[in-house]
Write an enzyme that holds these catalytic residues in place. Structure first.
Site, mmCIF file in Angstrom:
data_model
loop_
_atom_site.group_PDB
_atom_site.id
_atom_site.type_symbol
_atom_site.label_atom_id
_atom_site.label_comp_id
_atom_site.label_asym_id
_atom_site.label_seq_id
_atom_site.Cartn_x
_atom_site.Cartn_y
_atom_site.Cartn_z
ATOM 1 C CG ASP A 242 25.865 47.120 0.537
ATOM 2 O OD1 ASP A 242 24.624 47.030 0.674
ATOM 3 O OD2 ASP A 242 26.493 48.170 0.781
ATOM 4 C CB SER A 243 21.785 43.367 2.531
ATOM 5 O OG SER A 243 21.452 42.806 1.274
ATOM 6 C CG ASP B 256 24.230 47.377 -3.274
ATOM 7 O OD1 ASP B 256 24.234 48.510 -3.781
ATOM 8 O OD2 ASP B 256 23.705 47.108 -2.183
ATOM 9 C CE LYS C 62 20.995 48.905 -3.967
ATOM 10 N NZ LYS C 62 21.645 49.726 -2.924
ATOM 11 C CD GLU D 256 23.951 52.613 0.434
ATOM 12 O OE1 GLU D 256 24.360 53.432 1.293
ATOM 13 O OE2 GLU D 256 23.751 51.417 0.691
ATOM 14 C CD GLU E 103 17.104 50.591 3.007
ATOM 15 O OE1 GLU E 103 17.895 50.527 2.040
ATOM 16 O OE2 GLU E 103 17.257 49.956 4.061
HETATM 17 O O1 KIV Z 1 21.951 45.847 0.058
HETATM 18 C C1 KIV Z 1 20.746 45.672 -0.161
HETATM 19 O O2 KIV Z 1 20.221 44.550 -0.075
HETATM 20 C C2 KIV Z 1 19.951 46.826 -0.539
HETATM 21 C C3 KIV Z 1 18.474 46.674 -0.518
HETATM 22 C C4 KIV Z 1 17.988 46.779 0.864
HETATM 23 C C5 KIV Z 1 17.810 47.636 -1.415
HETATM 24 O O3 KIV Z 1 20.493 47.853 -0.808
#
Ligand code: KIV
Length: 298
Positions: free
Chosen positions: A57-58, A96, A126, A128, A195
């Site tokens: 989600d970056s 994510d 993934k 959090e 992280e």
């Molecule tokens: O969103 C993302 O790219 C991430 C990585 C920094 C692990 O969660």
């Protein structure tokens, strides 16, 4: 009759699965992971031989220009997952889960996780968080969807954490992080991203878990490493975390190319003959006949 399902091979490389990552940890082989948000990057990562691709989600910050990851929606994630899945088959593909796609209710979490596999072409998701996410993780895993955890600096909690700052630096915070990592493993996570946590804490967690840890700003003691691809390539200039190693300076290179293009067009150097399609003399003469007039050729 064998009941084993064979995983298709891509260009001599076997499809990477969650079991591959576990085996790499057991053999002491580092796991490689990078982010991708589009088709061309996915193709290049596949060719380079990456183990896992995270559609992070970056995306919200490095591609969509949001201030942080909070505004990213499920639909935006699915759109980019589809593009990545068209470009890469061999790496393990991880989608994510964005903010509020798994926190509101367990059933929404399962439904949204399912969309990453059903619509986005991902192999896993993934999300959090630690102990507060166990119910959602268990339910998603029970639905047959592999889950990667994410502890330490969890960007979706940026306001709660008081900024993008390292986590687990006091003994108590480190103990809590270690407990959370154990709980995520028990809940069924196949791996955990750590992280921005102290290197020796990340090493300790990696030693205490049987599932792989993937570090970002967590030192060399993790079982694998991940970076945001735009940071690694020098494509995101707004800020670069200390833990990033830049392997290219594409921002400057792309800007140079754009400036050169503008200069070429303005000076009429582009397009040149080699970039131009032409008609035969006969067809040109025929066009003049059809139009009933003579056209001036330059
Ligand atoms: O969103 C993302 O790219 C991430 C990585 C920094 C692990 O969660």
């Amino acid at each position: 009759m064998s009941t084993q399902i064979s995983v298709p091979e891509q260009g001599g490389r076997k499809k990477v699965t969650v079991l591959t990552l576990r085996q790499k940890k057991e053999r002491g082989q580092p796991i490689t992971m990078l982010t991708a948000y589009d088709y061309p990057t996915a193709i290049l990562l596949e060719r380079a031989g990456i183990d896992a691709i995270l559609v992070g989600d970056s995306l919200g910050m490095v591609v969509l220009g949001y201030e942080n990851t909070l505004p990213v929606t499920m639909d935006e994630m699915i759109h980019h997952c589809k593009a990545v899945a068209r470009g890469a088959r061999t790496p393990l593909l991880i989608g994510d889960m964005p903010f509020l796609s798994y926190q509101v209710s367990v059933s929404e979490a399962v439904r949204n996780a399912g969309r990453f596999l059903q619509e986005g072409g991902m192999d896993a998701v993934k999300l959090e968080g630690g102990r507060e996410r166990l119910e959602a993780i268990r339910a998603i895993v029970q639905a047959g969807i592999p889950v990667m955890g994410h502890l330490g600096l969890t960007p979706q909690s940026v306001h709660q954490l008081g900024g993008f700052r390292p986590q687990g630096r006091t003994a108590r915070a480190a103990q809590r992080l270690l407990e959370d990592a154990r709980l995520l493993e028990e809940a069924g996570c196949f791996a955990i991203v750590l992280e921005s946590v102290p290197a020796r804490l990340a090493t300790l967690i990696s030693q205490r878990l049987s599932i792989p840890t993937i570090g970002i700003g967590a030192g060399p003691g993790c079982d694998g490493q991940v970076l945001v691809t735009h940071d690694l390539l020098g494509l995101f200039e707004r800020f670069t975390p200390r833990f990033v190693k830049r392997y290219a300076q594409l921002h400057a290179e792309i800007e140079r190319a754009f400036r050169e293009y503008i200069q070429d067009v303005e000076a009429r150097r582009f397009p040149a003959a080699e970039h131009t399609v032409e008609m035969s003399e006969e067809e040109w003469a025929e066009l003049q006949r059809l139009l009933g007039e003579s056209i001036l050729s330059e």
